[in-house]
Design a protein around this motif. Structure first.
Motif, PDB file in Angstrom:
ATOM      1  N   GLY A   1       0.822  -1.190   0.000  1.00  0.00           N
ATOM      2  CA  GLY A   1       0.000   0.000   0.000  1.00  0.00           C
ATOM      3  C   GLY A   1       0.857   1.240   0.000  1.00  0.00           C
ATOM      4  N   TYR A   2       0.195   2.380  -0.093  1.00  0.00           N
ATOM      5  CA  TYR A   2       0.907   3.645  -0.021  1.00  0.00           C
ATOM      6  C   TYR A   2      -0.023   4.697   0.556  1.00  0.00           C
ATOM      7  CZ  TYR A   2      -1.580   5.761  -3.917  1.00  0.00           C
ATOM      8  OH  TYR A   2      -2.553   6.293  -4.704  1.00  0.00           O
ATOM      9  N   LEU A   3       0.585   5.720   1.136  1.00  0.00           N
ATOM     10  CA  LEU A   3      -0.153   6.856   1.688  1.00  0.00           C
ATOM     11  C   LEU A   3       0.570   8.138   1.324  1.00  0.00           C
ATOM     12  CD1 LEU A   3      -0.992   5.514   5.261  1.00  0.00           C
ATOM     13  CD2 LEU A   3      -2.626   5.956   3.422  1.00  0.00           C
ATOM     14  N   MET A   4      -0.208   9.190   1.157  1.00  0.00           N
ATOM     15  CA  MET A   4       0.354  10.505   0.868  1.00  0.00           C
ATOM     16  C   MET A   4       0.698  11.225   2.172  1.00  0.00           C
ATOM     17  SD  MET A   4       0.443  10.978  -2.439  1.00  0.00           S
ATOM     18  CE  MET A   4       0.670  12.747  -2.511  1.00  0.00           C
ATOM     19  N   LYS A   5       1.829  11.922   2.184  1.00  0.00           N
ATOM     20  CA  LYS A   5       2.207  12.782   3.299  1.00  0.00           C
ATOM     21  C   LYS A   5       1.537  14.131   3.102  1.00  0.00           C
ATOM     22  CE  LYS A   5       6.996  11.230   3.885  1.00  0.00           C
ATOM     23  NZ  LYS A   5       8.364  11.739   3.771  1.00  0.00           N
ATOM     24  N   PRO A   6       1.133  14.816   4.130  1.00  0.00           N
ATOM     25  CA  PRO A   6       1.151  14.347   5.517  1.00  0.00           C
ATOM     26  C   PRO A   6       0.083  13.274   5.707  1.00  0.00           C
ATOM     27  CG  PRO A   6       0.077  16.484   5.389  1.00  0.00           C
ATOM     28  CD  PRO A   6       0.579  16.161   4.007  1.00  0.00           C
ATOM     29  N   VAL A   7       0.423  12.244   6.446  1.00  0.00           N
ATOM     30  CA  VAL A   7      -0.487  11.116   6.607  1.00  0.00           C
ATOM     31  C   VAL A   7      -1.546  11.404   7.663  1.00  0.00           C
ATOM     32  CG1 VAL A   7       1.220   9.415   5.879  1.00  0.00           C
ATOM     33  CG2 VAL A   7       1.011   9.954   8.288  1.00  0.00           C
ATOM     34  N   ASN A   8      -2.717  10.865   7.420  1.00  0.00           N
ATOM     35  CA  ASN A   8      -3.776  10.876   8.429  1.00  0.00           C
ATOM     36  C   ASN A   8      -3.452   9.732   9.386  1.00  0.00           C
ATOM     37  OD1 ASN A   8      -6.317   9.546   9.491  1.00  0.00           O
ATOM     38  ND2 ASN A   8      -7.141  11.491   8.758  1.00  0.00           N
ATOM     39  N   ILE A   9      -3.246  10.033  10.646  1.00  0.00           N
ATOM     40  CA  ILE A   9      -2.771   9.026  11.600  1.00  0.00           C
ATOM     41  C   ILE A   9      -3.742   7.857  11.741  1.00  0.00           C
ATOM     42  CG2 ILE A   9      -3.680  10.181  13.658  1.00  0.00           C
ATOM     43  CD1 ILE A   9      -0.316   8.287  13.400  1.00  0.00           C
ATOM     44  N   ASP A  10      -5.042   8.117  11.717  1.00  0.00           N
ATOM     45  CA  ASP A  10      -6.006   7.023  11.845  1.00  0.00           C
ATOM     46  C   ASP A  10      -5.960   6.104  10.631  1.00  0.00           C
ATOM     47  OD1 ASP A  10      -6.938   7.848  14.383  1.00  0.00           O
ATOM     48  OD2 ASP A  10      -8.290   9.294  13.444  1.00  0.00           O
ATOM     49  N   GLU A  11      -5.847   6.696   9.440  1.00  0.00           N
ATOM     50  CA  GLU A  11      -5.740   5.899   8.220  1.00  0.00           C
ATOM     51  C   GLU A  11      -4.452   5.074   8.229  1.00  0.00           C
ATOM     52  OE1 GLU A  11      -5.795   6.489   3.357  1.00  0.00           O
ATOM     53  OE2 GLU A  11      -5.888   8.254   4.642  1.00  0.00           O
ATOM     54  N   LEU A  12      -3.361   5.686   8.694  1.00  0.00           N
ATOM     55  CA  LEU A  12      -2.086   4.978   8.767  1.00  0.00           C
ATOM     56  C   LEU A  12      -2.165   3.808   9.738  1.00  0.00           C
ATOM     57  CD1 LEU A  12       0.882   4.647   8.058  1.00  0.00           C
ATOM     58  CD2 LEU A  12       1.405   6.347   9.820  1.00  0.00           C
ATOM     59  N   VAL A  13      -2.722   4.038  10.907  1.00  0.00           N
ATOM     60  CA  VAL A  13      -2.848   2.971  11.908  1.00  0.00           C
ATOM     61  C   VAL A  13      -3.684   1.824  11.346  1.00  0.00           C
ATOM     62  CG1 VAL A  13      -3.865   2.394  14.152  1.00  0.00           C
ATOM     63  CG2 VAL A  13      -2.415   4.418  13.913  1.00  0.00           C
ATOM     64  N   ASP A  14      -4.777   2.150  10.666  1.00  0.00           N
ATOM     65  CA  ASP A  14      -5.609   1.103  10.053  1.00  0.00           C
ATOM     66  C   ASP A  14      -4.814   0.303   9.027  1.00  0.00           C
ATOM     67  OD1 ASP A  14      -7.794   1.838  11.578  1.00  0.00           O
ATOM     68  OD2 ASP A  14      -8.777   2.970   9.953  1.00  0.00           O
ATOM     69  N   LYS A  15      -4.040   0.986   8.173  1.00  0.00           N
ATOM     70  CA  LYS A  15      -3.245   0.295   7.148  1.00  0.00           C
ATOM     71  C   LYS A  15      -2.166  -0.577   7.786  1.00  0.00           C
ATOM     72  CE  LYS A  15      -3.581   2.509   2.726  1.00  0.00           C
ATOM     73  NZ  LYS A  15      -4.074   1.469   1.868  1.00  0.00           N
ATOM     74  N   VAL A  16      -1.533  -0.069   8.838  1.00  0.00           N
ATOM     75  CA  VAL A  16      -0.499  -0.842   9.526  1.00  0.00           C
ATOM     76  C   VAL A  16      -1.095  -2.096  10.135  1.00  0.00           C
ATOM     77  CG1 VAL A  16       1.021  -0.849  11.557  1.00  0.00           C
ATOM     78  CG2 VAL A  16       1.082   1.068   9.941  1.00  0.00           C
ATOM     79  N   ARG A  17      -2.237  -1.961  10.800  1.00  0.00           N
ATOM     80  CA  ARG A  17      -2.888  -3.127  11.410  1.00  0.00           C
ATOM     81  C   ARG A  17      -3.288  -4.151  10.352  1.00  0.00           C
ATOM     82  NH1 ARG A  17      -6.075   0.446  15.823  1.00  0.00           N
ATOM     83  NH2 ARG A  17      -4.440   0.384  17.402  1.00  0.00           N
ATOM     84  N   GLU A  18      -3.844  -3.665   9.262  1.00  0.00           N
ATOM     85  CA  GLU A  18      -4.242  -4.572   8.173  1.00  0.00           C
ATOM     86  C   GLU A  18      -3.022  -5.275   7.587  1.00  0.00           C
ATOM     87  OE1 GLU A  18      -6.002  -4.261   3.652  1.00  0.00           O
ATOM     88  OE2 GLU A  18      -6.566  -2.702   5.092  1.00  0.00           O
TER      89      GLU A  18
END
Length: 123
Positions: free
Chosen positions: A100-117
């Motif tokens: 996956g990938y995320l754009m900076k600045p990252v939304n912390i909740d979205e990042l945490v969800d992606k990390v958990r997944e």
């Protein structure tokens, strides 16, 4: 639930230090590396579940680092981070095995969800 071990790889300390603290406050075990080469050294010395990897870095860039990570540690989930909306880079990283990938600045909740997944779907 076991603590998720994260390696955050980014050459911008002003980005990685606060992000690492925010993830740690959410119960994650976070270590940082300031370059692709440092990340590879960390992986030889410390088990991780998920890597958060910046695409644009000085020296060994994120794509080269990702390629090496997948060659030596194919089971580790890698999420790419980028401040640049470059479709070719994103597609290249997915082709190399990023989950996956995320754009900076990252939304912390979205990042945490992606990390958990990503940690649940270890390849």
């Amino acid at each position: 639930m076991k603590q998720i071990r994260i390696l955050l790889v980014d050459d911008e300390i002003d980005f990685s230090a606060p992000l690492g603290k925010r993830l740690a406050r959410r119960g994650m075990d976070v270590h940082t590396a300031s370059s692709g080469q440092n990340a590879l050294t960390e992986l030889d010395n410390r088990p991780v579940d998920v890597i958060l990897l910046d695409i644009k870095m000085a020296g060994m860039d994120g794509l080269r680092t990702l390629s090496e990570i997948k060659r030596t540690h194919p089971q580790i989930a890698v999420i790419m981070l980028t401040a640049h909306a470059d479709t070719d880079m994103v597609l290249a990283s997915m082709g190399l095995g990023a989950c996956g990938y995320l754009m900076k600045p990252v939304n912390i909740d979205e990042l945490v969800d992606k990390v958990r997944e990503a940690s649940r779907n270890d390849t």
